[in-house]
Scaffold this motif. Structure first.
Motif, PDB file in Angstrom:
ATOM      1  N   GLN A 122       0.837  -1.200   0.000  1.00  0.00           N
ATOM      2  CA  GLN A 122       0.000   0.000   0.000  1.00  0.00           C
ATOM      3  C   GLN A 122       0.874   1.252   0.000  1.00  0.00           C
ATOM      4  O   GLN A 122       0.604   2.211  -0.719  1.00  0.00           O
ATOM      5  CB  GLN A 122      -0.943  -0.008   1.219  1.00  0.00           C
ATOM      6  N   ASP A 123       1.946   1.200   0.794  1.00  0.00           N
ATOM      7  CA  ASP A 123       2.879   2.328   0.842  1.00  0.00           C
ATOM      8  C   ASP A 123       3.495   2.564  -0.533  1.00  0.00           C
ATOM      9  O   ASP A 123       3.586   3.708  -0.999  1.00  0.00           O
ATOM     10  CB  ASP A 123       3.949   2.027   1.896  1.00  0.00           C
ATOM     11  N   LEU A 124       3.921   1.458  -1.187  1.00  0.00           N
ATOM     12  CA  LEU A 124       4.508   1.585  -2.533  1.00  0.00           C
ATOM     13  C   LEU A 124       3.486   2.104  -3.533  1.00  0.00           C
ATOM     14  O   LEU A 124       3.810   2.922  -4.406  1.00  0.00           O
ATOM     15  CB  LEU A 124       5.074   0.231  -2.992  1.00  0.00           C
ATOM     16  N   ARG A 125       2.247   1.638  -3.407  1.00  0.00           N
ATOM     17  CA  ARG A 125       1.187   2.152  -4.304  1.00  0.00           C
ATOM     18  C   ARG A 125       0.991   3.648  -4.092  1.00  0.00           C
ATOM     19  O   ARG A 125       0.866   4.408  -5.064  1.00  0.00           O
ATOM     20  CB  ARG A 125      -0.124   1.399  -4.035  1.00  0.00           C
ATOM     21  N   ASP A 126       0.941   4.023  -2.813  1.00  0.00           N
ATOM     22  CA  ASP A 126       0.776   5.451  -2.517  1.00  0.00           C
ATOM     23  C   ASP A 126       1.944   6.252  -3.081  1.00  0.00           C
ATOM     24  O   ASP A 126       1.748   7.310  -3.704  1.00  0.00           O
ATOM     25  CB  ASP A 126       0.680   5.668  -0.997  1.00  0.00           C
ATOM     26  N   ARG A 127       3.155   5.731  -2.889  1.00  0.00           N
ATOM     27  CA  ARG A 127       4.333   6.436  -3.402  1.00  0.00           C
ATOM     28  C   ARG A 127       4.323   6.470  -4.922  1.00  0.00           C
ATOM     29  O   ARG A 127       4.702   7.482  -5.531  1.00  0.00           O
ATOM     30  CB  ARG A 127       5.601   5.754  -2.884  1.00  0.00           C
ATOM     31  N   LEU A 128       3.875   5.333  -5.552  1.00  0.00           N
ATOM     32  CA  LEU A 128       3.786   5.292  -7.017  1.00  0.00           C
ATOM     33  C   LEU A 128       2.763   6.316  -7.500  1.00  0.00           C
ATOM     34  O   LEU A 128       3.019   7.049  -8.474  1.00  0.00           O
ATOM     35  CB  LEU A 128       3.395   3.886  -7.484  1.00  0.00           C
ATOM     36  N   GLU A 129       1.656   6.357  -6.811  1.00  0.00           N
ATOM     37  CA  GLU A 129       0.616   7.321  -7.189  1.00  0.00           C
ATOM     38  C   GLU A 129       1.130   8.753  -7.028  1.00  0.00           C
ATOM     39  O   GLU A 129       0.927   9.609  -7.892  1.00  0.00           O
ATOM     40  CB  GLU A 129      -0.625   7.103  -6.318  1.00  0.00           C
ATOM     41  N   GLN A 130       1.855   8.979  -5.928  1.00  0.00           N
ATOM     42  CA  GLN A 130       2.421  10.301  -5.684  1.00  0.00           C
ATOM     43  C   GLN A 130       3.455  10.623  -6.762  1.00  0.00           C
ATOM     44  O   GLN A 130       3.508  11.731  -7.296  1.00  0.00           O
ATOM     45  CB  GLN A 130       3.043  10.338  -4.294  1.00  0.00           C
ATOM     46  N   SER A 131       4.260   9.599  -7.085  1.00  0.00           N
ATOM     47  CA  SER A 131       5.276   9.784  -8.113  1.00  0.00           C
ATOM     48  C   SER A 131       4.631  10.074  -9.455  1.00  0.00           C
ATOM     49  O   SER A 131       5.078  10.952 -10.209  1.00  0.00           O
ATOM     50  CB  SER A 131       6.142   8.533  -8.176  1.00  0.00           C
ATOM     51  N   GLU A 132       3.570   9.308  -9.772  1.00  0.00           N
ATOM     52  CA  GLU A 132       2.853   9.533 -11.034  1.00  0.00           C
ATOM     53  C   GLU A 132       2.230  10.931 -11.049  1.00  0.00           C
ATOM     54  O   GLU A 132       2.243  11.626 -12.059  1.00  0.00           O
ATOM     55  CB  GLU A 132       1.789   8.458 -11.245  1.00  0.00           C
ATOM     56  N   SER A 133       1.707  11.340  -9.906  1.00  0.00           N
ATOM     57  CA  SER A 133       1.113  12.669  -9.808  1.00  0.00           C
ATOM     58  C   SER A 133       2.187  13.740 -10.016  1.00  0.00           C
ATOM     59  O   SER A 133       1.994  14.704 -10.760  1.00  0.00           O
ATOM     60  CB  SER A 133       0.465  12.821  -8.431  1.00  0.00           C
ATOM     61  N   THR A 134       3.342  13.511  -9.384  1.00  0.00           N
ATOM     62  CA  THR A 134       4.462  14.447  -9.560  1.00  0.00           C
ATOM     63  C   THR A 134       4.900  14.451 -11.007  1.00  0.00           C
ATOM     64  O   THR A 134       5.165  15.509 -11.595  1.00  0.00           O
ATOM     65  CB  THR A 134       5.625  14.044  -8.643  1.00  0.00           C
ATOM     66  N   ASN A 135       4.969  13.250 -11.593  1.00  0.00           N
ATOM     67  CA  ASN A 135       5.365  13.109 -12.991  1.00  0.00           C
ATOM     68  C   ASN A 135       4.388  13.869 -13.890  1.00  0.00           C
ATOM     69  O   ASN A 135       4.805  14.589 -14.806  1.00  0.00           O
ATOM     70  CB  ASN A 135       5.424  11.637 -13.349  1.00  0.00           C
TER      71      ASN A 135
END
Length: 153
Positions: A122-135
């Motif tokens: 879940q943490d990795l998903r959140d970070r991926l989502e955050q990363s995608e959002s940043t991207n």
């Protein structure tokens, strides 16, 4: 002479009686001898039978003692096997208890690992989502910069 004759007759009669009695005595002695021999033979047979009975009694006692010893040995073997079986059963029960405890610990460890895995996922998903959002934000900014440069030139 008459008296002598009578005495002679009497002596002859007494001699006949004596001979008859002697013959009877001889017959009685023979009967007694046969009976004594028979008694002696019976005594010998009795002694032999007594020895045979004594021997059989000793053999019987030995057989009884042997049977008792065999029964005792068999009983000891049964008791020993029973103790061994009980000991093995206790060992198996102890091993089963340890295995159950270990299984419960492994289940708890697995559940903990799954929770940590789920949390980390879940943490990795959140970070991926955050990363995608940043991207996306950066792409939008790059797009903005491109369009701004295009408008400036």
């Amino acid at each position: 002479q008459e008296e002598k004759k009578q005495l002679t007759l009497k002596v002859e009669e007494l001699e006949r009686k004596l001979e008859s009695t002697s013959a009877q005595n001889i017959e009685f002695l023979q009967v007694i001898a046969k009976r004594e021999e028979s008694i002696h033979q019976c005594q010998l047979r009795l002694e032999e039978k007594s020895r045979e009975c004594s021997s059989l009694a000793r053999q019987l006692e030995m057989a009884i003692e042997d049977a008792k010893r065999q029964v005792e040995q068999a009983r000891e073997r049964v008791v020993s096997r029973e103790r061994a079986a009980q000991s093995k059963m206790l060992d198996l029960e102890t091993q089963l208890s340890r295995n159950k405890t270990e299984l419960n610990q492994l289940r708890r460890s697995k559940e903990d690992a799954e929770r940590r895995y789920e949390s980390r996922l879940q943490d990795l998903r959140d970070r991926l989502e955050q990363s995608e959002s940043t991207n996306r934000s950066m792409q939008n900014y790059v797009q903005f910069l491109k369009s701004s440069y295009d408008n400036v030139f």
